[in-house]
Design an enzyme around this catalytic site. Structure first.
Site, PDB file in Angstrom:
ATOM      1  N   TRP A 338       0.775  -1.096  -0.045  1.00 41.34           N
ATOM      2  CA  TRP A 338      -0.174  -0.044   0.072  1.00 41.34           C
ATOM      3  C   TRP A 338       0.904   1.373  -0.437  1.00 41.34           C
ATOM      4  O   TRP A 338       0.407   2.394  -0.378  1.00 41.34           O
ATOM      5  CB  TRP A 338      -1.027   0.180   0.962  1.00 41.34           C
ATOM      6  CG  TRP A 338       0.064   0.498   2.546  1.00 41.34           C
ATOM      7  CD1 TRP A 338       0.468  -0.063   2.968  1.00 41.34           C
ATOM      8  CD2 TRP A 338      -1.244   1.051   4.039  1.00 41.34           C
ATOM      9  NE1 TRP A 338       1.248   0.097   4.046  1.00 41.34           N
ATOM     10  CE2 TRP A 338       0.232   0.756   4.883  1.00 41.34           C
ATOM     11  CE3 TRP A 338      -2.117   1.080   3.587  1.00 41.34           C
ATOM     12  CZ2 TRP A 338      -0.511   1.788   6.055  1.00 41.34           C
ATOM     13  CZ3 TRP A 338      -2.463   2.277   4.818  1.00 41.34           C
ATOM     14  CH2 TRP A 338      -1.282   2.323   5.920  1.00 41.34           C
ATOM     15  N   ASP A 749      37.458  33.191   8.614  1.00 43.29           N
ATOM     16  CA  ASP A 749      38.462  32.809   8.148  1.00 43.29           C
ATOM     17  C   ASP A 749      40.045  33.005   8.121  1.00 43.29           C
ATOM     18  O   ASP A 749      39.528  34.855   8.408  1.00 43.29           O
ATOM     19  CB  ASP A 749      38.935  31.678   6.480  1.00 43.29           C
ATOM     20  CG  ASP A 749      39.732  30.985   6.671  1.00 43.29           C
ATOM     21  OD1 ASP A 749      40.563  31.585   4.881  1.00 43.29           O
ATOM     22  OD2 ASP A 749      40.872  30.603   7.080  1.00 43.29           O
ATOM     23  N   ASP A 751      43.588  33.433   7.321  1.00 48.65           N
ATOM     24  CA  ASP A 751      44.453  33.455   5.743  1.00 48.65           C
ATOM     25  C   ASP A 751      43.598  33.894   4.620  1.00 48.65           C
ATOM     26  O   ASP A 751      42.528  33.326   4.605  1.00 48.65           O
ATOM     27  CB  ASP A 751      45.526  32.270   6.021  1.00 48.65           C
ATOM     28  CG  ASP A 751      46.744  32.390   5.079  1.00 48.65           C
ATOM     29  OD1 ASP A 751      47.501  30.962   4.647  1.00 48.65           O
ATOM     30  OD2 ASP A 751      46.506  33.530   5.298  1.00 48.65           O
ATOM     31  N   TRP A 765      58.542  26.944   1.882  1.00 48.89           N
ATOM     32  CA  TRP A 765      59.054  26.473   1.048  1.00 48.89           C
ATOM     33  C   TRP A 765      60.211  26.844   0.137  1.00 48.89           C
ATOM     34  O   TRP A 765      60.760  25.592   0.161  1.00 48.89           O
ATOM     35  CB  TRP A 765      57.533  26.159  -0.079  1.00 48.89           C
ATOM     36  CG  TRP A 765      56.302  25.493   0.664  1.00 48.89           C
ATOM     37  CD1 TRP A 765      55.441  26.054   0.888  1.00 48.89           C
ATOM     38  CD2 TRP A 765      56.424  24.116   1.347  1.00 48.89           C
ATOM     39  NE1 TRP A 765      54.445  25.141   1.422  1.00 48.89           N
ATOM     40  CE2 TRP A 765      55.084  23.603   1.168  1.00 48.89           C
ATOM     41  CE3 TRP A 765      57.054  22.799   1.340  1.00 48.89           C
ATOM     42  CZ2 TRP A 765      54.554  23.222   1.972  1.00 48.89           C
ATOM     43  CZ3 TRP A 765      57.638  21.835   2.253  1.00 48.89           C
ATOM     44  CH2 TRP A 765      55.743  21.716   2.406  1.00 48.89           C
ATOM     45  N   SER A 788      47.263  20.654   1.568  1.00 48.56           N
ATOM     46  CA  SER A 788      47.803  20.434   2.980  1.00 48.56           C
ATOM     47  C   SER A 788      49.218  20.183   2.703  1.00 48.56           C
ATOM     48  O   SER A 788      49.900  20.867   1.517  1.00 48.56           O
ATOM     49  CB  SER A 788      47.339  19.412   3.429  1.00 48.56           C
ATOM     50  OG  SER A 788      48.038  17.819   2.962  1.00 48.56           O
ATOM     51  N   ARG A 789      49.759  20.618   3.827  1.00 48.44           N
ATOM     52  CA  ARG A 789      51.514  20.420   4.361  1.00 48.44           C
ATOM     53  C   ARG A 789      52.367  19.662   3.527  1.00 48.44           C
ATOM     54  O   ARG A 789      52.841  19.226   2.702  1.00 48.44           O
ATOM     55  CB  ARG A 789      51.785  20.617   5.599  1.00 48.44           C
ATOM     56  CG  ARG A 789      53.176  21.463   5.376  1.00 48.44           C
ATOM     57  CD  ARG A 789      53.334  21.240   7.023  1.00 48.44           C
ATOM     58  NE  ARG A 789      53.132  22.038   8.151  1.00 48.44           N
ATOM     59  CZ  ARG A 789      52.594  21.896   9.401  1.00 48.44           C
ATOM     60  NH1 ARG A 789      53.513  20.814  10.448  1.00 48.44           N
ATOM     61  NH2 ARG A 789      51.898  22.799   9.816  1.00 48.44           N
ATOM     62  N   SER A 792      51.908  19.732  -0.204  1.00 46.91           N
ATOM     63  CA  SER A 792      52.373  20.268  -1.094  1.00 46.91           C
ATOM     64  C   SER A 792      53.657  19.804  -1.484  1.00 46.91           C
ATOM     65  O   SER A 792      54.579  20.102  -2.310  1.00 46.91           O
ATOM     66  CB  SER A 792      52.465  21.725  -0.298  1.00 46.91           C
ATOM     67  OG  SER A 792      51.122  22.380   0.221  1.00 46.91           O
ATOM     68  N   SER A 854      44.905  26.440  10.520  1.00 49.61           N
ATOM     69  CA  SER A 854      46.353  27.039  10.671  1.00 49.61           C
ATOM     70  C   SER A 854      46.450  26.149  11.891  1.00 49.61           C
ATOM     71  O   SER A 854      45.680  26.610  13.299  1.00 49.61           O
ATOM     72  CB  SER A 854      47.073  28.260  10.763  1.00 49.61           C
ATOM     73  OG  SER A 854      47.853  28.025  11.497  1.00 49.61           O
TER      74      SER A 854
END
Lengths: 963, 963
Positions: A338, A749, A751, A765, A788-789, A792, A854
């Site tokens: 049904w 946020d 950054d 880096w 992400s670290r 990267s 972070s």
């Protein structure tokens, strides 16, 4: 119900259901959730690469085959999904190697399921993989699947093989025998037949490669034809594989294997097939969509439920209906209840009337089965099956057989006693007819069902001479916790209503189509005497109702049962029947699902006896607390929700609505793996349109008296009524003011929003790369945005060999350099406009939080000199799941002591906007639309932005800008 | 029963079962018949190349998994057989292309199944294929399969692929989930697990090629790992493929997949594995063989039945028994019945006592299941399951559920009422102990079973105060046509016997092992009171026996049932229960199987009450005509056969014996596809040894008083009794005279026996070849010996292109030349010695027939001038099937009006000798032993042969020369 259910790793947007993590434990719940289909077939959301114990399924409506105990079931069809990607001897699998990123998305608007994965093989090769698939809504025999492979850190050879799996199984059972298989010219095909019902199926597939050149090879083991291509790709180069599949059965083609091959040969490109498919969906949504503003979760959930109904509804076949678990799982074996007529049908009647007609015509085609059932039980006319399949014969199992040598077998009585189904079907036919004025169908099909049902009731109803009334004894009502009852109010009133309508339909036939009336008189034995008896029965069938109390007794003697207080059993995770036992529930005033209230709901449409607000309230007060609404039947919550709306209990109504709407998405009852709760999905549409929308049909036509949940700003839907489309666009009163006042906090946020540390990261880096002698520059750095670290670093080192320990050390070193460098951050590093806005917000009493992934957020805030302007910091230490999961922002809101709906998120990254949306917050995106276009408001930066502007943009334009 | 059953295309030789034709309709009957095994597993006789709807199965004993309704079943294991041969894109299949010759052979002596096929592909390429396989009896985890391929008329490339099929099914259900699969170094492997019982299985395989060089490739789709080799072969060159397989389960190895791979790596060559296997069989047959002379069919059938018992008997596992359908089919789901203890066990007790101990120890390991069953039914002690599997819990299904919506479910009562099983087990234990003196096992295992069974009986037996007797009410006896009876004589007497033996065993334990006696007293609650009650019950348990008539009443009230004359229902092909219905049979004096007679049979071993000849005769006369011996239970015929032997009804005994012996070979009951009738096979051994051999155990040791069937010349078997082997070598009295007198006719092949037309054929072929310009010479002609006209032509034309019409014309032309040339035949063309022998035979009143496949036979005889010496001619027009089918010779015998056993065949071709043997005739072979060595007598030619010589050679050396 929690506002978000992060344990399912879902993000809800307006049109997209997004899964952010692969969890092998949830593979079968998610398999149901990500079901796609086109009305002809449904395919569960299994993965192309296959996993042990995954319930893969493609179910074609109407393809039944015999099975012990439950008689017949939808046969799981050959699987068209298998596609494996092999790199250097390793197969892509989510449970091997490393999943660097994962996102699966069901696009409800376009009917496309896709998946984006970044994966590193056990041997260390990294690839991007993108999959998408659809079951064409434009051409029901066409299925398509695309796979794109991009090596990231190697050049090499990749092999992709695409198969048809002729070993599908229904819980271990393979219904198919191979007749033949074959291949030719890069295509493969399979011709199989069900073992008992002898339905033949032909499936053909081809695999197309673009973006590079490859060699093709066909291999063939029994039941598993496979075509494989091997090709070379360079890092960054994308190869695209299109697997196009056709499927036919002997239900619609005489030589299905042949037709499948011919069709395959004629098909155009993947893109063209996809365009046609998307176009077909666009058309469907034009009529069936419901727009909700102010509640993304509800918006997604409602569209999701409608989507699952739409993909299981027969568009070109009127000999099938919608099974209780649609075409998405093995629960209830593809049987039809049904559920279709009472719960699902209104959605189709009012938005896709042609489909509604198909569904009801199924009952016409199964009339002879209903007659056989009546005859078996010693009655006349049409006694519809409680569970119905191809023929309409009763296929409810007689037994639940526990598979233990000394357990007792349990007799299932629904086949014998749950007889209200015949009137439920009559009810659905009546309202279909009312809504469509489809006289032709009523004449040819509907009338015969209603009338032969009334013939059945005439043979089933008993006269009680002592009480001078008609009775219906030994039934099961809507509430299945009571298995052996007499004069069930729901059944008796539905039957009474059925008899009334039978008389009306007969009269109408005589007036309008006397020839057909004469034909049915002969065929069904509709004598004047019988029609008189119908009138007598309708007038004198007993409904156990006490006008002094206003209470309807569920059945004769129900009020004498032992009473129960369900609160005493909380908290619980099982049904009351499981807790009390079958006999224990039978003896108590505890309901599996609404029964009297179900009756009141159904009679509400035309406000027929015994429906009025006062009686509803009295019976609600009595029955609602006695109903096992959480773990009883999934048919309950939506109906209770509508009645709660009617009674002005908005919060309760919304809670019940969500319980129904999330039953599959969040697996509220723990059984979503068995398939979509179709009746609940239909109930969700009714809860929104009839409940919140307050939609009603009056003599003057359709009207709506909305009572929207407090946070809904808008509800928009269409209704088809007697050849006309009615648009309902319902807006909450004074929504702007209410909404503006609501915002109590802003979450920034860090950054890219308040400051820009990209330069500091780049320098860190660069220093690391220089030390390692790896080429690196600003351009290379651009590709690391939002990554992400670890990832990267992987991109920087490329295919150079480093041990895990070395990688760990390098990440640590880079971070050290970065942390050293941010010591140089000063208040001058605040981005333009940031300080002004923060000050203004504080002045306005709006709370401020930082929501940043972070782990150095706290230090950066100190150096920026805004620590005293911030009420709370949610940072890289706060939660497990990163954006786009909503967790970080939800955590921030919690720190502020606010509800998600009281917060605005300011973000510059796509994943951040998604996270804000998933958290149920308003969102402001900073940056280009291609990055942050999903946000409620998009701005280039905070420069010159005032709180007033922001509010005006957030609320002033909400009604139109987003759709 | 007809003497031969040509419709099954079988030839029976002493040790070989030979199938001469592939019939797709019989694929599943033959699948059972050609089952091989090694006690660890059984593999049905499916073909390596696979056919639709073939019930392939490899069943490993003890590997059970859950299944609805019947609780548990032996899970069909991954199939190790798949091997496909591909030539020029075409797979070898018997149902495609043309089968030029076919022979499948089960070598019972060596346990090897082989197949020889000459096949022409649809594209016209002709190959010889030879397959053989065995399940190593020397190493139970090793399986091996060899395939040899020889192209006949082409040079080319052939691909052979060998797979493990991980999609085995039990009637559609696949019990296995794949855990992992893999490959490496030319090997493939599969690791799977049962869904519910979680038994793991590992299977590994390698494919080795010899005779040519090839390339290897491994392909891998889920569940179907495959290794393929492609190689080149020239016409006439043979390539040999050896597929070696290992299989382990978690029942005997912790990491079965790993162990399977390791084992595979260590295995020696196919030939060495085969030698070890053959050696193991040699050893087994040394003890278990039965030799019969004078009846090749009976010889083969007896060995066949013993073979099937031997391949299903656990050699290294005492936690399993022999299922009712062995490991050869799905019937009864691998469940274990009284069949093992009562029907099968004697064979093992007396020829393989270690296996007998394993079988009985299974019951010891399942004692706790029997205790759970007793407890469930409210009794004490051990109540053994009517159907038993891994745990000993009751697994008889409660229901037979017809899969139709309105059919009635049938309750199966055996689980509740067929309780004699507990005493049947006690009975088997007792006789095992008597035969072996295995006191240690009796102490540790047997005693506990017997005693706890007696504890059960104590709780089950009721005292009837009115009648002052003990009774057992509501049971099913041995005869299952009566489902609800009380005081069944069989049950009551077996229980009485059980109690008597329990008292004796207890006494023995106290005497010999008082510590164990004390232990069991405590564990089972063996009080002095209980033991007194056993004595009382044994003394006063009622057996419905009337000493005035000598009749035992099957159960209380049986004689009051409606009587029946089964003759009125003949001819029939269904059981009486099917004809009368369950209730109809319940109400009548009709038996499914012996019940009173079964009791008399079982008591016969020790001549205990109520056994004596007079009572046997009276009860036989009453019950035998009322027993549905043809279509009732397959357990009946062998037992009736033995009793008929005892009563001196030799012909009846032989008929019943054959009915049992051929039940699977000739599918007498139409259900052989479900698996071997194991109880019947055990009954066959008992019928031969106890019935025809008249073997009995007396106080002085084993003795035999044979009553051999009239045409048996010798019956030889071994019996192990209390550590000693007894050889019985029983010979028919005056067998030589009888046998000699029997020969009434000699059937001569024509070509090569009476004349030599080879030269005429050669000339005809030569002429044809010359006309066609095809090279041909005498040497090429040599290869045509024994080859049909069409095949000869195909060889001559090689790969030249001719249309079918041209080939037809050429055959016709060649025949014309031949017929023309044989016009030149004269009486001089009679071979030496032929005329003399013919004359001598006529003088001796021996009838003479010609049995020649030639269509010109009649003409040749005319020209040879011997037409008047010949009584009948069976030629190329007489029958459909050619030699080695027996048809032609059977036809000749019929023309002579003789029984096959009255005829001698004289032949010069191997296929002719085989045909003669298959026809059940004595055979004389002319020519070298390598060609005609299977004949009873081998002679170089007819030169100098007299009728007297021939008779002396035929009968004088029969006792020894052939074995």
């Amino acid at each position: 119900m929690s506002a978000s259910a992060p344990s399912h790793h879902f993000i809800y947007t307006d049109w997209n259901l997004i899964e952010t993590q692969f969890d092998p434990e949830q593979i079968n719940h998610k398999g149901t959730v990500f079901t796609i289909g086109n009305g002809y077939l449904g395919t569960r959301g299994s993965f192309e690469e296959g996993y042990p114990r995954a319930l893969s399924a493609t179910l074609i409506n109407g393809v039944y085959d015999d099975v012990p105990v439950v008689y017949t079931e939808l046969a799981n069809c050959p699987d068209w999904l298998p596609l494996t990607v092999r790199i250097d001897g390793e197969n892509f699998r989510l449970d091997r190697g490393e999943v660097l990123s994962y996102q699966r998305q069901l696009d409800l608007q376009r009917g496309i399921l896709s998946r984006k994965v970044r994966w590193r093989s056990p041997k260390g090769k990294t690839l991007d993989l993108y999959f998408e698939r659809f079951a064409s809504l434009a051409d029901q025999n066409v299925l398509a699947l695309r796979c794109q492979v991009t090596p990231l850190d190697f050049n090499g050879s990749i092999a992709v093989s695409a198969s048809l799996n002729g070993y599908p199984e229904n819980q271990g059972y393979n219904h198919w025998e191979e007749i033949e298989r074959g291949d030719g010219d890069g295509t493969i095909w399979l011709h199989v037949r069900t073992r008992s019902s002898h339905v033949e199926l032909g499936m053909a597939a081809k695999l197309l490669l673009s973006g590079t050149e490859g060699t093709f090879q066909v291999t063939s083991v029994p039941g598993y034809p496979t075509v494989e291509t091997t090709f070379a790709v360079a890092a960054g180069q994308t190869a695209t594989l299109d697997k196009i599949v056709t499927v036919f059965t002997s239900r619609e083609a005489q030589t299905p294997a042949h037709v499948a091959q011919e069709k395959l040969a004629q098909l155009s490109s993947y893109s063209q097939l996809q365009s046609a498919h998307i176009g077909a969906w666009e058309e469907v949504w034009q009529h069936s969509d419901i727009l909700i503003e102010g509640d993304t979760k509800a918006q997604l959930a409602v569209r999701y439920n409608l989507f699952q109904l739409l993909v299981s509804a027969p568009r070109h076949d009127n000999r099938v209906s919608i099974p209780a678990k649609t075409l998405s799982g093995f629960g209830y074996r593809g049987h039809i209840f049904w559920d279709t007529e009472i719960f699902i049908l209104p959605f189709f009647i009012y938005t896709q009337p042609k489909i509604a007609r198909n569904l009801l015509t199924y009952r016409y085609h199964t009339l002879n089965g209903a007659r056989r059932k009546a005859s078996y039980y010693g009655y006349k006319g049409a006694m519809f099956a409680w569970e119905s399949a191809e023929t309409g014969d009763e296929v409810t199992p007689r037994w639940a057989l526990p598979n233990q040598p000394y357990a007792e077998d349990i007799r299932i009585w629904c086949r014998d006693r749950e007889i209200h189904i015949s009137s439920d079907i009559a009810y659905a036919i009546w309202y279909y007819w009312q809504a469509t004025n489809d006289d032709e169908w009523m004449r040819d099909c509907g009338a015969e069902i209603i009338l032969d049902g009334a013939v059945f009731w005439n043979s089933r109803i008993e006269w009680n001479p002592k009480q001078q009334r008609y009775e219906i004894r030994e039934v099961i009502g809507a509430d299945e916790y009571h298995e052996h009852v007499s004069n069930n109010a729901f059944t008796n009133r539905m039957v009474q209503w059925h008899l009334e309508k039978a008389i009306a339909v007969y009269q109408w036939l005589c007036d309008r189509f006397p020839e057909r009336a004469a034909e049915l008189e002969t065929k069904l034995g509709l004598t004047a005497k019988l029609r008189d008896r119908w009138e007598d029965m309708a007038a004198n069938l007993w409904i156990p109702y006490d006008p002094t109390t206003g209470l309807i007794e569920q059945y004769e003697g129900f009020f004498n049962l032992e009473d129960i207080d369900l609160a005493h059993y909380e908290p619980r995770t099982r049904s009351m029947q499981e807790i009390l036992g079958i006999e224990g529930a039978n003896k108590r005033q505890v309901l599996k699902q609404p029964d009297v209230l179900m009756l009141l709901y159904l009679m509400r449409q035309s406000e027929e006896f015994p429906y009025n607000k006062e009686i509803l309230q009295k019976n609600w007060d009595y029955y609602a607390p006695r109903t096992d609404i959480t773990y009883g039947s999934s048919l309950g919550p939506a109906i209770h929700g509508i009645l709660a709306s009617d009674l002005g209990q908005s919060d309760e109504a919304y809670k019940l609505f969500l319980q129904a709407a999330m039953v599959d998405l969040e697996d509220v009852r723990g059984n979503a793996a068995d398939g979509i709760h179709a009746a609940s999905a239909g109930g969700v549409w009714q809860a929104v349109v009839f409940g919140f929308g307050g939609f009603k049909l009056t003599q003057e036509g359709p009207v709506a008296t909305p009572h929207l949940p407090s946070h809904w700003q808008r509800l928009k839907f269409k209704i088809h009524w007697r050849s006309t489309w009615y648009d309902f666009d319902l807006r909450a009163e004074a929504s702007e003011q209410k909404a503006e006042g609501k915002i109590q906090g802003v979450i920034f946020d860090l950054d890219g929003v308040l400051t820009d540390t990209a330069e500091f990261h780049y320098r860190a880096w660069q220093r690391l790369a220089d030390e390692e002698g790896i080429p690196f520059d600003r351009q290379a750095n651009e590709a690391l945005r939002g990554i992400s670290r670890r990832e990267s670093l992987m991109r920087i080192v490329g295919d150079r060999n480093y041990t895990e320990a070395q990688l760990e050390e390098m990440m640590e070193r880079k971070n050290r350099y970065y942390v050293e460098s941010i010591q140089d951050i000063t208040p001058n590093n605040l981005l333009p406009g940031a300080r002004e806005l923060l000050d203004e917000l504080r002045a306005a009493g709006i709370k401020i939080a930082i929501g940043s992934a972070s782990k150095n957020a706290r230090m950066v805030i100190e150096h920026l000199g805004i620590a005293d302007k911030v009420d709370a910091i949610a940072d890289g230490y706060s939660v497990q799941l990163s954006k786009p999961a909503p967790d970080l922002f939800l955590h921030a809101a919690e720190l502020l002591g606010l509800e998600p709906s009281q917060c605005v998120v300011v973000e510059d990254a796509e994943s951040g906007i998604e996270a804000g949306l998933a958290a149920g917050m308003l969102t402001v995106g900073l940056g280009p639309a291609e990055r942050v276009g999903k946000a409620h408001v998009v701005l280039p930066s905070l420069e010159g932005v005032t709180w007033e502007d922001l509010q005006s943009q957030l609320f002033g334009t909400a009604a139109g800008s987003r759709y």
